[in-house]
Scaffold this motif. Structure first.
Motif, PDB file in Angstrom:
ATOM      1  N   LEU A  25     -76.194  27.090  69.102  1.00  0.00           N
ATOM      2  CA  LEU A  25     -74.968  26.017  68.452  1.00  0.00           C
ATOM      3  C   LEU A  25     -74.021  26.910  67.892  1.00  0.00           C
ATOM      4  O   LEU A  25     -74.674  26.857  66.873  1.00  0.00           O
ATOM      5  N   ASN A  26     -72.635  26.542  68.427  1.00  0.00           N
ATOM      6  CA  ASN A  26     -71.468  27.685  67.583  1.00  0.00           C
ATOM      7  C   ASN A  26     -70.578  26.439  67.269  1.00  0.00           C
ATOM      8  O   ASN A  26     -70.069  25.926  68.170  1.00  0.00           O
ATOM      9  N   LEU A  27     -70.707  26.706  65.459  1.00  0.00           N
ATOM     10  CA  LEU A  27     -70.021  25.019  65.206  1.00  0.00           C
ATOM     11  C   LEU A  27     -68.792  26.339  64.551  1.00  0.00           C
ATOM     12  O   LEU A  27     -68.762  27.478  63.153  1.00  0.00           O
ATOM     13  N   ILE A  28     -67.718  25.505  64.636  1.00  0.00           N
ATOM     14  CA  ILE A  28     -66.496  25.900  64.643  1.00  0.00           C
ATOM     15  C   ILE A  28     -65.288  24.585  63.428  1.00  0.00           C
ATOM     16  O   ILE A  28     -65.121  23.339  64.148  1.00  0.00           O
ATOM     17  N   GLY A  29     -64.817  25.545  62.422  1.00  0.00           N
ATOM     18  CA  GLY A  29     -63.767  23.865  62.032  1.00  0.00           C
ATOM     19  C   GLY A  29     -63.749  24.937  60.928  1.00  0.00           C
ATOM     20  O   GLY A  29     -64.428  25.969  60.164  1.00  0.00           O
ATOM     21  N   GLU A  30     -62.629  24.101  59.774  1.00  0.00           N
ATOM     22  CA  GLU A  30     -62.234  25.445  58.678  1.00  0.00           C
ATOM     23  C   GLU A  30     -62.940  24.436  57.383  1.00  0.00           C
ATOM     24  O   GLU A  30     -64.240  23.944  57.475  1.00  0.00           O
ATOM     25  N   LEU A  31     -63.188  25.339  57.048  1.00  0.00           N
ATOM     26  CA  LEU A  31     -63.592  24.966  54.701  1.00  0.00           C
ATOM     27  C   LEU A  31     -64.066  23.839  55.215  1.00  0.00           C
ATOM     28  O   LEU A  31     -63.028  22.775  54.676  1.00  0.00           O
TER      29      LEU A  31
END
Length: 157
Positions: A25-31
């Motif tokens: 799983l590749n989790l993408i999102g800002e801090l």
């Protein structure tokens, strides 16, 4: 859509029930988008105590073992170049017998397997998040479709 941290963790647990060794799983999102919180929910579904899960920002990878097998939790945020990833042997983890979750994997897309599930976490409010599931490769598409079916969401969410 998750309206609270608890809902984010519940969605992650539902995803965790579908995973098998070798999945990534590749989790993408800002801090602050909830990536590590998502991993906590996922870990719970794999029989790993959620309170053991911490961000691997400075260690690069944390390894957890539970009744559901091995979970490798990566954070690429502080990685400076691809050579550093090669030196820690991330490919050995990605193609091993555990489940891998990568935070900030979009910083080094060439290092990610072609079979994966990308999950985008977007802040929509102080406690709410929109989660989008995008399958890459046959296994990734299979996971995304099953998640959408189980959660009752339309394509792209």
């Amino acid at each position: 859509m998750a309206h609270s941290p608890e809902e984010t963790m519940a969605i992650a647990a539902a995803v965790g029930e579908l995973l098998r060794p070798g999945d990534l799983l590749n989790l993408i999102g800002e801090l602050g988008a909830g990536k590590t919180l998502f991993v906590k929910g996922l870990a719970g579904a794999l029989g790993i105590a959620e309170d053991l899960v911490t961000s691997p920002t400075f260690s690069i990878v944390n390894e957890y073992e539970g009744g559901g097998g091995l979970l490798y939790h990566f954070d690429f945020y502080r990685i400076e170049d691809e050579l550093e990833l090669e030196n820690i042997g991330c490919q050995d983890y990605f193609y091993g017998t555990g489940i891998s979750v990568v935070e900030w994997g979009d910083l080094f897309p060439a290092q990610l397997p072609e079979e994966r599930l990308d999950i985008v976490l977007e802040k929509t409010g102080p406690r709410s998040r929109r989660l989008t599931f995008r399958g890459v490769g046959a296994r990734g598409r299979e996971l995304a479709a099953e998640i959408r079916r189980r959660l009752g969401v339309r394509s792209g969410d």
